[in-house]
Design a protein around this motif. Structure first.
Motif, short mmCIF file in Angstrom:
data_model
loop_
_atom_site.label_atom_id
_atom_site.label_comp_id
_atom_site.label_asym_id
_atom_site.label_seq_id
_atom_site.Cartn_x
_atom_site.Cartn_y
_atom_site.Cartn_z
N THR A 256 0.84 -1.32 0.04
CA THR A 256 -0.09 0.08 0.02
C THR A 256 0.81 1.22 -0.02
OG1 THR A 256 0.00 0.22 2.50
CG2 THR A 256 -1.61 -1.06 1.45
N ARG B 111 -1.22 6.67 -9.66
CA ARG B 111 -1.68 5.33 -10.24
C ARG B 111 -1.33 5.48 -11.77
NH1 ARG B 111 -4.30 2.74 -6.64
NH2 ARG B 111 -6.02 3.45 -5.44
N ASP C 285 -0.89 0.38 -8.64
CA ASP C 285 -2.35 -0.37 -8.82
C ASP C 285 -3.00 -0.87 -7.62
OD1 ASP C 285 -1.24 -2.51 -9.00
OD2 ASP C 285 -2.09 -3.04 -11.11
N GLY C 286 -2.13 -0.67 -6.50
CA GLY C 286 -2.41 -1.13 -5.11
C GLY C 286 -3.53 -0.43 -4.62
N VAL C 287 -3.37 -0.66 -3.08
CA VAL C 287 -4.17 0.25 -2.13
C VAL C 287 -3.57 1.44 -1.86
CG1 VAL C 287 -5.25 0.13 0.26
CG2 VAL C 287 -5.70 -1.72 -1.31
N ASP D 36 -8.44 4.62 -1.04
CA ASP D 36 -8.99 3.23 -0.84
C ASP D 36 -9.72 3.13 0.45
OD1 ASP D 36 -8.85 2.06 -3.73
OD2 ASP D 36 -6.84 2.06 -3.15
N LYS E 271 -14.42 -0.07 -6.61
CA LYS E 271 -12.91 -0.17 -7.28
C LYS E 271 -11.98 -0.31 -5.94
CE LYS E 271 -12.40 2.65 -11.50
NZ LYS E 271 -11.82 3.79 -11.92
N ASP F 160 -12.42 -3.65 -4.09
CA ASP F 160 -11.82 -4.65 -5.08
C ASP F 160 -10.51 -4.82 -4.69
OD1 ASP F 160 -14.33 -5.69 -5.92
OD2 ASP F 160 -14.14 -4.69 -7.84
N ARG F 161 -9.92 -3.37 -4.66
CA ARG F 161 -8.47 -3.57 -4.23
C ARG F 161 -8.26 -3.94 -2.98
NH1 ARG F 161 -7.74 1.18 -8.05
NH2 ARG F 161 -9.05 2.55 -6.92
N LYS G 140 -8.28 -7.62 -2.68
CA LYS G 140 -7.08 -8.19 -3.38
C LYS G 140 -5.88 -8.24 -2.37
CE LYS G 140 -4.36 -7.66 -7.56
NZ LYS G 140 -4.13 -7.03 -8.63
N LEU G 141 -5.85 -7.16 -1.69
CA LEU G 141 -4.87 -6.83 -0.62
C LEU G 141 -4.70 -7.72 0.53
CD1 LEU G 141 -2.44 -5.11 0.62
CD2 LEU G 141 -4.26 -3.99 1.78
#
Length: 364
Positions: free
Chosen positions: A246, A275, A281-283, A313, A352, A355-356, A359-360
Motif C-alpha cells: 500500500t 496510479r 495499482d495497489g491500495v 481506498d 474499485k 476490490d483493491r 485483493k490486498l
C-alpha cells in the motif's frame, strides 16, 4: 442424488459468499475505513466489535498513548493483553482478515515499547543505514516477528521520504529517512518490506508524494511544499511500485501538482500521478484525516467526498489527535452513503476501492 446436490452446493457456496454483488453498500464502505478506538479489549458487546460486525469495518489502528487519560493505555498495555485484543478484534470480523495496523518504524516511532514488555529498541532509519545488509534484515525480521506474535498484520511503514531538508523536524529531525538518494532509500525500504512479508505482515510506503522537503508538520496544520518539493521525491515510489502493498498519501499541499487540494484529497496527485504516471495499482491509504492540515480546512463530508474521488481506498480516522473530535463508524458510513445517494461519489469508485482492498487481504 441428495449427496450429489449437497456436494454441488458446498462448491458453489463459498463463491457466493465472496461475490461483491452480495455485499451491501454500507459493508463495502466499511471495508474502506480504518478507525481508531479506545479500549484494551474488544468483547462482543463493545462498540468497536459491534461496528466491525455491522459495517464490516476493514481495518483498525492501535495506539499506546491515550490522549484522554495519559495514565491509562489506549489499546496497548502488554504482550498478553495485545495478543488477546487482536484475537478478539479478528473474531468480530466477518472474514478473519481484519487489517490491524500500527506505526512501527523504529526510533521515536514504535508503538510496541519496552515498558510494555516488548523489545522497543528498534533503531531509527538514520541509524539503520550504518549497519550491514544482514544486520538490517535480521533487525526488521525481528520486528516483523514481534508484530506477528501479537496479531498485528499491517505495519504503516517504511518511510521512503528523502532526507533533503535539514530544517525538517518531522522526518530529518527524528531520523526517519534512509537518506537523500532515492535508490538507496528504495533498497532499504525493500529490505524492510521483505522482512515484514517473512511473517505475513503488510506494509505501507509513506508519505506520498514526499514529506522530506517540508518544514511544517501536517499534524498541526496546512503545509505548503510548493517551493521546496523536488521531483526526485517520487523516485522511491516508482522504483517500488510493484513491490509495495500500500501507499500512504500525505496532507502536503503542492501547487505544482494541484493548485487547489493537498495530496490526500487530490485526484491529480493520487489518480493522476501515483496510479497513472507511476503505475501503482495497489491500495492507497490516507494519512490520518483528523490531522490539522485537513480538519482545520475541510468539513467531514467534504473530506470524504474529495478523498474517495481522489482515488484513496482506505480512509484513516485514528480518533487520536483530539479527544473532542472522535468520529463514530456509524457517522462515517452514513456520510459516505449519503454522498453516494446524492451522486457525489459513484458506486463504481466504491467498488474499485473495495476490490483493491479484497485483493490486498488475499496476501495475508
Amino acid at each position: 442424488m441428495l449427496k450429489k446436490i449437497l456436494n454441488v452446493s458446498l462448491i458453489i457456496l463459498p463463491v457466493m459468499l465472496f461475490s461483491s454483488n452480495d455485499v451491501s453498500l454500507e459493508q463495502k464502505i466499511g471495508q474502506m475505513l480504518m478507525v481508531g478506538f479506545h479500549g484494551t479489549s474488544a468483547k462482543p458487546n463493545s462498540q468497536i466489535c459491534k461496528d466491525i460486525k455491522k459495517y464490516h469495518i476493514g481495518s483498525v489502528i492501535l495506539f499506546d498513548y491515550n490522549p484522554v487519560n495519559k495514565n491509562k493505555p489506549k489499546n496497548i498495555a502488554n504482550k498478553k493483553q495485545l495478543k488477546k485484543l487482536t484475537s478478539e478484534l479478528q473474531s468480530c470480523s466477518y472474514d478473519g482478515k481484519l487489517l490491524i495496523a500500527v506505526d512501527q518504524e523504529g526510533g521515536k516511532v514504535q508503538r510496541l515499547k519496552s515498558k510494555y514488555g516488548f523489545y522497543g529498541k528498534f533503531p531509527k532509519a538514520s541509524d539503520v543505514i550504518k549497519m550491514d545488509q544482514s544486520q538490517i534484515r535480521s533487525t526488521y525480521i525481528k520486528m516483523s516477528k514481534e508484530l506477528k506474535s501479537v496479531g498485528i498484520n499491517y505495519d504503516l511503514a517504511p518511510v521512503v521520504d528523502l532526507d533533503i531538508n535539514k530544517k525538517n523536524h518531522v522526518i530529518h529531525g527524528l531520523g526517519r529517512s534512509f537518506g537523500k538518494d532515492p535508490k538507496t532509500v528504495a533498497k532499504y525500504a525493500s529490505t524492510f518490506i521483505d522482512a515484514m512479508h517473512h511473517y505475513g505482515v503488510l506494509t505501507s510506503l509513506k508519505h506520498f508524494p514526499g514529506h522530506g522537503s517540508s518544514v511544517g508538520d501536517t499534524h498541526k496544520g496546512f503545509v505548503d511544499v510548493t517551493h521546496l518539493w523536488n521531483k526526485v521525491e517520487l523516485e522511491p515510489y516508482r522504483l517500488l511500485n510493484k513491490k509495495a502493498d500500500t501507499v500512504m498519501v500525505a496532507h502536503v499541499f503542492n501547487k505544482k501538482l494541484d493548485a487547489k487540494y493537498p495530496a490526500t484529497l487530490s485526484k491529480k496527485t493520487v489518480n493522476g500521478l501515483l496510479r497513472k504516471k507511476l503505475g501503482f495499482d495497489g491500495v492507497v491509504i490516507t494519512d490520518d484525516l483528523q490531522m490539522g492540515a485537513i480538519s482545520k480546512k475541510y468539513g467531514l463530508k467534504k473530506t470524504l467526498n474529495l478523498a474517495i474521488n481522489a482515488g484513496d481506498d482506505i480512509l484513516l480516522f485514528g480518533n487520536q489527535l483530539d479527544p473532542k473530535r472522535v468520529v463514530s463508524s456509524k457517522k462515517l458510513v452514513n456520510s459516505i452513503k449519503s454522498l453516494v445517494k446524492n451522486g457525489d461519489i459513484s458506486l463504481k469508485q466504491i467498488d474499485k476501492a473495495y476490490d483493491r482492498i479484497q485483493k490486498l487481504k488475499r496476501r495475508l
